[in-house]
Design an enzyme around this catalytic site. Structure first.
Site, short mmCIF file in Angstrom:
data_model
loop_
_atom_site.label_atom_id
_atom_site.label_comp_id
_atom_site.label_asym_id
_atom_site.label_seq_id
_atom_site.Cartn_x
_atom_site.Cartn_y
_atom_site.Cartn_z
CB ALA A 1 -30.01 -71.58 17.06
N GLY B 1 -34.07 -74.77 17.97
CA GLY B 1 -33.83 -74.21 19.30
C GLY B 1 -35.10 -73.64 19.91
CD GLU C 1 -32.77 -78.06 20.73
OE1 GLU C 1 -32.41 -77.04 20.09
OE2 GLU C 1 -32.02 -79.03 20.91
CD GLU D 1 -32.54 -78.58 15.44
OE1 GLU D 1 -33.39 -79.40 15.03
OE2 GLU D 1 -32.64 -77.99 16.51
C1 HXC Z 1 -32.00 -66.80 11.28
C2 HXC Z 1 -34.11 -66.82 10.43
C3 HXC Z 1 -34.37 -68.08 11.02
C4 HXC Z 1 -33.34 -68.66 11.78
C5 HXC Z 1 -36.14 -67.48 9.95
N1 HXC Z 1 -35.23 -66.49 9.77
N2 HXC Z 1 -35.64 -68.46 10.69
N3 HXC Z 1 -32.94 -66.19 10.55
N4 HXC Z 1 -32.17 -67.98 11.88
N5 HXC Z 1 -33.50 -69.83 12.42
C6 HXC Z 1 -35.39 -65.24 9.01
C7 HXC Z 1 -35.32 -65.46 7.52
O1 HXC Z 1 -33.98 -65.51 7.09
C8 HXC Z 1 -36.05 -64.24 7.01
O2 HXC Z 1 -35.19 -63.14 7.10
C9 HXC Z 1 -37.15 -64.04 8.06
O3 HXC Z 1 -36.71 -64.73 9.22
C10 HXC Z 1 -38.48 -64.64 7.63
O4 HXC Z 1 -38.27 -66.00 7.29
P1 HXC Z 1 -38.74 -66.65 5.90
O5 HXC Z 1 -37.90 -67.85 5.69
O6 HXC Z 1 -38.76 -65.62 4.82
O7 HXC Z 1 -40.24 -67.04 6.27
P2 HXC Z 1 -41.12 -68.21 5.68
O8 HXC Z 1 -40.94 -68.33 4.21
O9 HXC Z 1 -42.49 -67.99 6.23
O10 HXC Z 1 -40.51 -69.56 6.31
C11 HXC Z 1 -40.59 -69.75 7.68
C12 HXC Z 1 -39.65 -70.95 8.09
C13 HXC Z 1 -38.24 -70.68 7.59
C14 HXC Z 1 -40.21 -72.24 7.49
C15 HXC Z 1 -39.72 -71.04 9.62
O11 HXC Z 1 -37.86 -69.35 7.97
C16 HXC Z 1 -37.22 -71.64 8.14
O12 HXC Z 1 -37.11 -72.76 7.70
N6 HXC Z 1 -36.41 -71.17 9.12
C17 HXC Z 1 -35.34 -71.95 9.68
C18 HXC Z 1 -35.87 -73.04 10.59
C19 HXC Z 1 -34.73 -73.87 11.14
O13 HXC Z 1 -34.01 -74.53 10.39
N7 HXC Z 1 -34.53 -73.83 12.46
C20 HXC Z 1 -33.49 -74.56 13.12
C21 HXC Z 1 -32.27 -73.67 13.23
S1 HXC Z 1 -30.88 -74.53 13.86
P3 HXC Z 1 -34.86 -62.22 5.81
O14 HXC Z 1 -33.84 -61.26 6.33
O15 HXC Z 1 -34.38 -63.15 4.76
O16 HXC Z 1 -36.18 -61.59 5.50
C22 HXC Z 1 -31.19 -74.63 15.48
C23 HXC Z 1 -30.14 -75.33 16.24
C24 HXC Z 1 -30.49 -75.43 17.66
O17 HXC Z 1 -32.16 -74.17 16.00
C25 HXC Z 1 -29.26 -75.59 18.46
C26 HXC Z 1 -29.41 -75.11 19.85
C27 HXC Z 1 -29.94 -73.76 20.06
#
Ligand code: HXC
Length: 257
Positions: free
Chosen positions: A65, A108, A111, A131
């Site tokens: 998400a 997400g 999911e 998460e």
């Molecule tokens: C918003 C995101 C994002 C996310 C990545 N980006 N994941 N933006 N929401 N979930 C954005 C980053 O901010 C960045 O933007 C660009 O995508 C590239 O990501 P990087 O982090 O620079 O890439 P990298 O170093 O290769 O790392 C990849 C990654 C990391 C390991 C996947 O991005 C990460 O940990 N993302 C979050 C994963 C996560 O926690 N997902 C769960 C979310 S909560 P900029 O603008 O900075 O370049 C969830 C709740 C579900 O899903 C509930 C129901 C839907």
């Protein structure tokens, strides 16, 4: 014009839907999810389409998400938006959906893949429910669906640590249908979709609904449901055609009637 977050391409009777926010690893914001749900519902009602493939790009199916969209939200904001309730509409899509996953398939994103009926994983796929690392828990079915697929003890470890796991582990745990080389993951998913699209559309939809029933009901109720669905198919032209074609040693031509 609104951003086009879902690209749709129809190849014969297979529709390929591509998540299109590559700059943010296909983070699932509300407008993207709304477009996805509307597209899936439209295709579900289009008789020319028999099977769908949902994909992202090589680097990411979806990294979860959109964290930036919800970071400052209050409980009331989240409750009022109630966008997760809309995901249930994906569960009600009657045609089969195959997720073609490469790269990050997290939170997400994982999911969303689990809302699909099959998961074709590229060797590059990285799954996870991370998460917990940002102070929340899965909210679109991850605690429930992952537990049903991989069992309590593995789901607990994955959800409580948030660690990523690869395609091979996903396959071994029963989360991925198949693991394929990254170069061909989308072709493999489309080819599987085409194979399914050649079957009777009524039987395919009944089969999907009945398999899903196994996750919702006790065995006796599921068996009862299966038997009724089986009998109902004898009201279709496709059942007559399928059995006639078998006896005439030819390929069946299904019309969905
Ligand atoms: C918003 C995101 C994002 C996310 C990545 N980006 N994941 N933006 N929401 N979930 C954005 C980053 O901010 C960045 O933007 C660009 O995508 C590239 O990501 P990087 O982090 O620079 O890439 P990298 O170093 O290769 O790392 C990849 C990654 C990391 C390991 C996947 O991005 C990460 O940990 N993302 C979050 C994963 C996560 O926690 N997902 C769960 C979310 S909560 P900029 O603008 O900075 O370049 C969830 C709740 C579900 O899903 C509930 C129901 C839907």
């Amino acid at each position: 014009m609104a951003d086009q977050y879902i690209l749709t391409e129809v190849e014969g009777s297979v529709a390929v839907l591509t998540l299109n926010r590559p700059d943010v690893l296909n983070a699932l914001n509300i407008p993207l999810m709304d477009q996805l749900i509307e597209t899936m519902e439209r295709l579900d009602g289009d008789p020319a389409v028999r099977c769908m493939v949902l994909t992202g790009n090589r680097k990411a199916f979806a990294a979860g998400a959109d964290i930036k969209e919800m970071a400052e939200a209050s409980v009331v904001d989240m409750y009022e938006r109630n966008n997760l309730a809309r995901w249930q509409r994906i569960q009600r899509v009657r045609k089969p959906i195959i997720a073609a996953v490469s790269g990050f398939c997290l939170g997400g994103g994982c999911e969303l893949a689990m809302h699909c009926d099959m998961i074709i994983a590229a060797e590059s796929a990285q799954f996870g429910q991370p998460e917990i690392n940002i102070g929340v828990i899965p909210g679109a079915g991850g605690t429930q669906r992952l537990s049903k697929v991989v069992g309590k003890y593995r789901a607990m470890e994955l959800i409580l640590t948030g660690r990523f796991f690869g395609a091979k582990e996903a396959y071994e745990m029963g989360l991925a249908t198949r693991v394929v080389p990254t170069e061909v993951y989308l072709e493999e998913a489309v080819s599987l979709a085409k194979e399914i699209a050649e079957r009777s559309p009524m039987a395919v939809r009944f089969a999907k609904e009945t398999v899903l029933k196994a996750f919702e009901s006790p065995l006796s109720e599921g068996l009862d449901y299966e038997r009724k669905m089986f009998y109902m198919l004898f009201g279709t032209e496709d059942q007559k055609e399928g059995m006639k074609a078998f006896m005439e040693k030819r390929k069946a031509e299904y019309t969905g009637k």
